[in-house]
Every structure is written in structure tokens, then in C-alpha cells.
Design an enzyme around this catalytic site. Structure first.
Site, PDB file in Angstrom:
ATOM      1  N   THR A  33       0.839  -1.202   0.000  1.00  0.00           N
ATOM      2  CA  THR A  33       0.000   0.000   0.000  1.00  0.00           C
ATOM      3  C   THR A  33       0.870   1.247   0.000  1.00  0.00           C
ATOM      4  OG1 THR A  33      -0.203   0.377   2.409  1.00  0.00           O
ATOM      5  CG2 THR A  33      -1.688  -1.257   1.412  1.00  0.00           C
ATOM      6  N   ASN A  81       3.739  -2.059   8.522  1.00  0.00           N
ATOM      7  CA  ASN A  81       5.003  -1.313   8.485  1.00  0.00           C
ATOM      8  C   ASN A  81       4.819   0.201   8.569  1.00  0.00           C
ATOM      9  OD1 ASN A  81       7.905  -0.639   7.570  1.00  0.00           O
ATOM     10  ND2 ASN A  81       6.637   0.230   5.933  1.00  0.00           N
ATOM     11  N   SER A 132       7.384  -2.595  15.132  1.00  0.00           N
ATOM     12  CA  SER A 132       7.382  -1.707  16.293  1.00  0.00           C
ATOM     13  C   SER A 132       8.684  -0.911  16.243  1.00  0.00           C
ATOM     14  CB  SER A 132       7.240  -2.548  17.569  1.00  0.00           C
ATOM     15  OG  SER A 132       7.374  -1.751  18.708  1.00  0.00           O
ATOM     16  N   TYR A 146       5.956   8.406  20.958  1.00  0.00           N
ATOM     17  CA  TYR A 146       6.259   7.435  19.900  1.00  0.00           C
ATOM     18  C   TYR A 146       6.438   6.049  20.529  1.00  0.00           C
ATOM     19  CZ  TYR A 146       8.926   4.972  16.292  1.00  0.00           C
ATOM     20  OH  TYR A 146       9.371   4.037  15.388  1.00  0.00           O
ATOM     21  N   LYS A 150       4.284   2.430  20.105  1.00  0.00           N
ATOM     22  CA  LYS A 150       4.912   1.153  19.727  1.00  0.00           C
ATOM     23  C   LYS A 150       4.802   0.121  20.861  1.00  0.00           C
ATOM     24  CE  LYS A 150       6.378   2.308  15.556  1.00  0.00           C
ATOM     25  NZ  LYS A 150       5.860   1.655  14.332  1.00  0.00           N
TER      26      LYS A 150
HETATM   27  N1  LIG Z   1      14.040   3.865  10.438  1.00  0.00           N
HETATM   28  C1  LIG Z   1      14.127   3.698  11.736  1.00  0.00           C
HETATM   29  O1  LIG Z   1      15.119   4.098  12.369  1.00  0.00           O
HETATM   30  C2  LIG Z   1      13.029   2.983  12.471  1.00  0.00           C
HETATM   31  C3  LIG Z   1      13.326   2.517  13.753  1.00  0.00           C
HETATM   32  C4  LIG Z   1      12.350   1.844  14.460  1.00  0.00           C
HETATM   33  C5  LIG Z   1      11.107   1.636  13.886  1.00  0.00           C
HETATM   34  N2  LIG Z   1      10.837   2.110  12.632  1.00  0.00           N
HETATM   35  C6  LIG Z   1       9.501   1.871  12.089  1.00  0.00           C
HETATM   36  O2  LIG Z   1       9.607   1.329  10.804  1.00  0.00           O
HETATM   37  C7  LIG Z   1       8.444   1.658  10.039  1.00  0.00           C
HETATM   38  C8  LIG Z   1       8.864   2.215   8.694  1.00  0.00           C
HETATM   39  O3  LIG Z   1       9.572   3.431   8.913  1.00  0.00           O
HETATM   40  P1  LIG Z   1      10.755   3.897   7.948  1.00  0.00           P
HETATM   41  O4  LIG Z   1      11.992   3.930   8.727  1.00  0.00           O
HETATM   42  O5  LIG Z   1      10.715   3.124   6.684  1.00  0.00           O
HETATM   43  O6  LIG Z   1      10.301   5.421   7.718  1.00  0.00           O
HETATM   44  P2  LIG Z   1      10.018   6.230   6.355  1.00  0.00           P
HETATM   45  O7  LIG Z   1      11.158   6.089   5.425  1.00  0.00           O
HETATM   46  O8  LIG Z   1       9.626   7.579   6.849  1.00  0.00           O
HETATM   47  O9  LIG Z   1       8.739   5.483   5.723  1.00  0.00           O
HETATM   48  C9  LIG Z   1       7.508   5.522   6.381  1.00  0.00           C
HETATM   49  C10 LIG Z   1       6.445   4.818   5.562  1.00  0.00           C
HETATM   50  O10 LIG Z   1       5.196   4.875   6.283  1.00  0.00           O
HETATM   51  C11 LIG Z   1       4.224   5.483   5.429  1.00  0.00           C
HETATM   52  N3  LIG Z   1       3.231   6.241   6.189  1.00  0.00           N
HETATM   53  C12 LIG Z   1       3.445   7.105   7.218  1.00  0.00           C
HETATM   54  N4  LIG Z   1       2.279   7.647   7.617  1.00  0.00           N
HETATM   55  C13 LIG Z   1       1.307   7.132   6.814  1.00  0.00           C
HETATM   56  C14 LIG Z   1      -0.092   7.311   6.734  1.00  0.00           C
HETATM   57  N5  LIG Z   1      -0.769   8.149   7.531  1.00  0.00           N
HETATM   58  N6  LIG Z   1      -0.785   6.616   5.780  1.00  0.00           N
HETATM   59  C15 LIG Z   1      -0.122   5.789   4.930  1.00  0.00           C
HETATM   60  N7  LIG Z   1       1.205   5.576   4.962  1.00  0.00           N
HETATM   61  C16 LIG Z   1       1.916   6.248   5.894  1.00  0.00           C
HETATM   62  C17 LIG Z   1       5.010   6.403   4.522  1.00  0.00           C
HETATM   63  O11 LIG Z   1       4.231   6.774   3.394  1.00  0.00           O
HETATM   64  P3  LIG Z   1       4.465   8.196   2.645  1.00  0.00           P
HETATM   65  O12 LIG Z   1       5.671   8.019   1.777  1.00  0.00           O
HETATM   66  O13 LIG Z   1       3.202   8.412   1.869  1.00  0.00           O
HETATM   67  O14 LIG Z   1       4.663   9.228   3.717  1.00  0.00           O
HETATM   68  C18 LIG Z   1       6.204   5.505   4.217  1.00  0.00           C
HETATM   69  O15 LIG Z   1       5.872   4.550   3.256  1.00  0.00           O
HETATM   70  C19 LIG Z   1       7.631   2.639  10.898  1.00  0.00           C
HETATM   71  O16 LIG Z   1       6.582   1.959  11.524  1.00  0.00           O
HETATM   72  C20 LIG Z   1       8.656   3.123  11.914  1.00  0.00           C
HETATM   73  O17 LIG Z   1       8.043   3.537  13.126  1.00  0.00           O
HETATM   74  C21 LIG Z   1      11.784   2.779  11.912  1.00  0.00           C
END
Ligand SMILES: NC(=O)c1ccc[n+]([C@@H]2O[C@H](COP(=O)([O-])OP(=O)(O)OC[C@H]3O[C@@H](n4cnc5c(N)ncnc54)[C@H](OP(=O)(O)O)[C@@H]3O)[C@@H](O)[C@H]2O)c1
Length: 284
Positions: A33, A81, A132, A146, A150
Site C-alpha cells: 500500500t 510497516n 514496532s 512514539y 509502539k
Molecule cells: N528507520 C528507523 O530508524 C526505524 C526505527 C524503528 C522503527 N521504525 C519503524 O519502521 C516503520 C517504517 O519506517 P521507515 O523507517 O521506513 O520510515 P520512512 O522512510 O519515513 O517510511 C515511512 C512509511 O510509512 C508510510 N506512512 C506514514 N504515515 C502514513 C499514513 N498516515 N498513511 C499511509 N502511509 C503512511 C510512509 O508513506 P508516505 O511516503 O506516503 O509518507 C512511508 O511509506 C515505521 O513503523 C517506523 O516507526 C523505523
């Protein structure tokens, strides 16, 4: 079962995109999605279909999960995710920002899970993977809300795993440390104002430290994807999968602190049982 059918939310970028790519590369099928329904750039595969989903739209969540299931007649892996971070002191967080955070990070995954479960139960197989964060186990100052969103996902997952195990379904919570995605960028991250001087030494410092590591995070999203696939393929998948040496370190510190509290206060903890149950007579 090969190829597996994966449903993954938020494949426009970051960990979701890395996972979609890795899953397709090994021959599996992805229904992913994105917020606008467009395919992420750089993927050219007939095994990818993309559905539009804004995570705050509860009705759309149900329709999207049903549409994903209809497309291939089953779902083998459901990955929650999509999500984002909100940083800053707890006191300064605005109610509407907290509501939005929980809508995306907790209530949306809950919606995906509730929409998927009737389908997975009917199949008598399926794996729910909830992304998470290490902040959902060992949160730092400045990441309280945040972390809370989680933690909620982690708590739900632990209970869910027990509810669905007898039905042949599996649940894994993934707790990444810092990964090099857009997570810390202005495109993704939201912040509370940070105007209260009293918090500069705690949440202010912690948030500054986090942001200063943007672009240099230890974690490689492509390697995270391979680790998630390995866990999904395992005969006995983990309930918790930590990703990154930083996540491991933080979890161990947290566990040690927890264990120390248990040990130090054990007598007090025990003393609250009814005296008749402990045989302690009039002990207080
Ligand atoms: N990277 C890290 O350091 C880290 C660490 C711990 C956990 N996480 C978790 O990993 C997951 C992915 O994060 P990421 O690191 O890949 O961050 P990212 O690069 O910012 O990607 C976030 C993704 O979530 C989507 N998203 C956010 N809000 C949304 C909404 N309201 N409706 C639909 N889609 C939405 C974004 O879509 P758009 O492109 O449309 O905004 C994007 O595809 C998250 O749950 C985050 O909390 C990340």
C-alpha cells in the site's frame, strides 16, 4: 508454501520499500500500500500490486485488506510497516498530534489485524508481522509518545500471539534500532515545540542526539528486509525480532534495569498477596 503472498503497508519508501523489493527478488508476491496508490519508483515486477491506503482511514483499511486478499485468494504474511515518529517532551505534545500518532502507529495496525484475522483464520495459516521499534521496549527521553504507540503495538502482539497460536497463525514484533531511511527526515518525523527550557537537558538533548545521526544510522534497510524474511521463513519464528546492534544494546540495558528492579523490590512485591494465600499470617 511458495511463493508467499505478502501484504505490506507503506511501501513508498524506507523499510517497507526495502522489504517489498527483497520479497519480490526472491520470487514472492507483494500487495503493497501507498498513500496515493502509486507504485514506488524502481520496481518493475508483475508480482507487485499496489493499493491506495491512508492509514488513518479505518473504513479504507478494511476494504484494502479485503481487496488484497481477493487479488490472490490468500494472504500468507501481513506486515504492519507504515508509521512515523513524534519526538519531543511528553508535556509539550499537542493532543491532536498524539491522536494522529496513535491513529497511524497503533489503531491502523489494529485495523489491519482485525480485517485480516477472519481471512487468516479461515486459511488456518498466516503470519502477522508488526513493525514496532526499540522505542517500544526501551524508549529514550524525547520519544515517550512514539514509544507509547509502539509499546501498545508490542503489547497487543504478545497477547495476539497467544490467542491465534492454536489456530496455526503466527505473530512477530520487529523492533528496529536506528535505520537509514527517511524516518528522521522532515518528510516523515513530527516534533513537539520544545519551548520549555526545563526539558532541554533530557528530551531536548536526546532528540538533538538522535537528529544529529540522521543519514548515519547504523541500520541498513535492505539487511533489515532479509532479517524479516528469515524470521518469517523460520520453523519457529520469534515473537520478538530485534534489528541492529544498537537495538540489542538498548534492550539488554533495559532488561538489566528491569531485572534489578524485580530483585531489589521482590519482597515488597510478594507482600501484597493476601496473607491467607502466602501463609504469612499477620505479616504486612
Ligand atoms: N528507520 C528507523 O530508524 C526505524 C526505527 C524503528 C522503527 N521504525 C519503524 O519502521 C516503520 C517504517 O519506517 P521507515 O523507517 O521506513 O520510515 P520512512 O522512510 O519515513 O517510511 C515511512 C512509511 O510509512 C508510510 N506512512 C506514514 N504515515 C502514513 C499514513 N498516515 N498513511 C499511509 N502511509 C503512511 C510512509 O508513506 P508516505 O511516503 O506516503 O509518507 C512511508 O511509506 C515505521 O513503523 C517506523 O516507526 C523505523
Amino acid at each position: 508454501m511458495n511463493p508467499k503472498i505478502w501484504f505490506i503497508t507503506g511501501i513508498s519508501r524506507g523499510l517497507g520499500l526495502g522489504l517489498a523489493r527483497a520479497v519480490l527478488a526472491r520470487g514472492d508476491v507483494v500487495v503493497g500500500t501507498t498513500r496515493d496508490g502509486s507504485s514506488p519508483g524502481g520496481i518493475d515486477s508483475t508480482r507487485l500490486s499496489v493499493l491506495q491506503l491512508e492509514m488513518t482511514d479505518r473504513e479504507q483499511i478494511e476494504q484494502t485488506v479485503a481487496a488484497a486478499h481477493r487479488r490472490h485468494g490468500r494472504l500468507d504474511v501481513v506486515v504492519n510497516n507504515a508509521g512515523y515518529g513524534l519526538l519531543g517532551s511528553i508535556e509539550e505534545a499537542k493532543p491532536q498530534d498524539v491522536d494522529h500518532l496513535f491513529a497511524v502507529n497503533f489503531f491502523a495496525p489494529l485495523g489491519v489485524i482485525q480485517a485480516s484475522l477472519p481471512l487468516l483464520r479461515a486459511q488456518r495459516h498466516g503470519h502477522i508481522v508488526n513493525i514496532s521499534s526499540i522505542a517500544g521496549f526501551a524508549p529514550a527521553a524525547g520519544a515517550g509518545l512514539y514509544g507509547a504507540s509502539k509499546f501498545a503495538l508490542d503489547g497487543l502482539s504478545q497477547s495476539l500471539a497467544q490467542e491465534v497460536a492454536p489456530l496455526g497463525l503466527r505473530v512477530t514484533v520487529v523492533e528496529p534500532g536506528a535505520f537509514r531511511t527517511d524516518f528522521l527526515s522532515a518528510h516523515s518525523l513530527r516534533r513537539t515545540p520544545g519551548d520549555i527550557e526545563d526539558y532541554q537537558a533530557s528530551s531536548g538533548r536526546s532528540v538533538d542526539g538522535l537528529l544529529s545521526r540522521a543519514g548515519q544510522q547504523l541500520g541498513d534497510p535492505d539487511r533489515a528486509a532479509l532479517a524479516i524474511i528469515e524470521a518469517v521463513d523460520a520453523d519457529e519464528p520469534p515473537l520478538h525480532l530485534l534489528l541492529g546492534s544498537d537495538a540489542l544494546r538498548r534492550a539488554r540495558v533495559r532488561l538489566d534495569q528491569f531485572e534489578a528492579d524485580l530483585r531489589h523490590w521482590e519482597d515488597v512485591s510478594r507482600r501484597t498477596d493476601f496473607a491467607s494465600e502466602t501463609g504469612a499470617g499477620s505479616a504486612r
